[in-house]
Design an enzyme around this catalytic site. Structure first.
Site, PDB file in Angstrom:
ATOM      1  N   HIS A  74       0.836  -1.201   0.000  1.00  0.00           N
ATOM      2  CA  HIS A  74       0.000   0.000   0.000  1.00  0.00           C
ATOM      3  C   HIS A  74       0.874   1.256   0.000  1.00  0.00           C
ATOM      4  O   HIS A  74       0.633   2.196  -0.770  1.00  0.00           O
ATOM      5  CB  HIS A  74      -0.900   0.051   1.246  1.00  0.00           C
ATOM      6  CG  HIS A  74      -1.936  -1.007   1.316  1.00  0.00           C
ATOM      7  ND1 HIS A  74      -2.141  -1.740   2.470  1.00  0.00           N
ATOM      8  CD2 HIS A  74      -2.838  -1.462   0.421  1.00  0.00           C
ATOM      9  CE1 HIS A  74      -3.125  -2.592   2.267  1.00  0.00           C
ATOM     10  NE2 HIS A  74      -3.562  -2.446   1.025  1.00  0.00           N
ATOM     11  N   LYS A 108     -16.143  -7.003   3.305  1.00  0.00           N
ATOM     12  CA  LYS A 108     -15.053  -7.481   4.163  1.00  0.00           C
ATOM     13  C   LYS A 108     -15.516  -7.438   5.613  1.00  0.00           C
ATOM     14  O   LYS A 108     -15.490  -6.405   6.262  1.00  0.00           O
ATOM     15  CB  LYS A 108     -13.795  -6.631   3.972  1.00  0.00           C
ATOM     16  CG  LYS A 108     -13.156  -6.823   2.619  1.00  0.00           C
ATOM     17  CD  LYS A 108     -11.791  -6.192   2.563  1.00  0.00           C
ATOM     18  CE  LYS A 108     -11.163  -6.471   1.207  1.00  0.00           C
ATOM     19  NZ  LYS A 108      -9.803  -5.984   1.115  1.00  0.00           N
ATOM     20  N   ARG A 147      -1.666  -6.248  -8.231  1.00  0.00           N
ATOM     21  CA  ARG A 147      -0.637  -7.242  -7.967  1.00  0.00           C
ATOM     22  C   ARG A 147      -0.637  -8.346  -9.010  1.00  0.00           C
ATOM     23  O   ARG A 147       0.396  -8.850  -9.395  1.00  0.00           O
ATOM     24  CB  ARG A 147      -0.856  -7.883  -6.595  1.00  0.00           C
ATOM     25  CG  ARG A 147      -0.653  -6.940  -5.442  1.00  0.00           C
ATOM     26  CD  ARG A 147      -1.142  -7.560  -4.171  1.00  0.00           C
ATOM     27  NE  ARG A 147      -2.583  -7.780  -4.324  1.00  0.00           N
ATOM     28  CZ  ARG A 147      -3.374  -8.235  -3.400  1.00  0.00           C
ATOM     29  NH1 ARG A 147      -2.904  -8.572  -2.238  1.00  0.00           N
ATOM     30  NH2 ARG A 147      -4.664  -8.391  -3.614  1.00  0.00           N
TER      31      ARG A 147
END
Length: 162
Positions: free
Chosen positions: A18, A42, A92
């Protein structure tokens, strides 16, 4: 030209991946708003919104053009309120792209002036996620090198207790 961007995420907890994306964005744009959101998909956050903001503030204190905030609701609407026309997201892997591409299209429909800019993670962070940090720490593994040193002890204390 002054350009402000939003770098959104749950940051539960903040990782070096991050910080890499935030730091690189801060070099590319005049001002970066790091927006911590409560993500309804989440569940069971390890850190409260206020704790995540505090961890991010400590981790980015050397970046003068970065602001850490929280918000609720739609990112596309928050961007309108802040008069921001670009989102920066880190990628990613291909699986990240698929999800983030869907999100960028949705945001574009909700706010036609909003663009999404993707930054690929540096290779040394491509494997790194908050979920991985949580798993390693909860099993007693060493997360030094996964999270900023300035917040390592706080994160270890919280996650190793779970």
């Amino acid at each position: 030209m002054e350009t402000t961007v939003i770098c959104p995420g749950s940051f539960d907890p903040v990782t070096l991946g991050h910080i890499d994306i935030i730091s690189r964005a801060s070099k590319m744009f005049s001002y970066v708003i790091v927006a911590v959101l409560a993500n309804p998909s989440k569940q069971n956050s390890s850190f409260s919104i206020d704790e995540r903001i505090d961890l991010l503030v400590k981790s980015t204190e050397n970046l003068e053009n970065v602001e850490i905030v929280s918000f609720e609701g739609l990112l596309a609407e928050y961007a309108k309120k802040r008069n921001v026309t670009a989102i920066v997201k880190g990628l990613r892997a291909v699986s990240d792209f698929e999800y983030e591409f869907q999100m960028s299209l949705t945001n574009k429909i909700l706010n036609p002036d909003l663009e999404t800019i993707f930054l690929t993670a540096e290779s040394k962070y491509m494997y790194l996620s908050s979920s991985m940090v949580k798993q390693v720490a909860s099993l007693g593994g060493d997360i030094k090198g996964f999270v900023p040193d300035c917040v390592l002890d706080r994160i270890v204390e919280r996650l190793s207790a779970k």
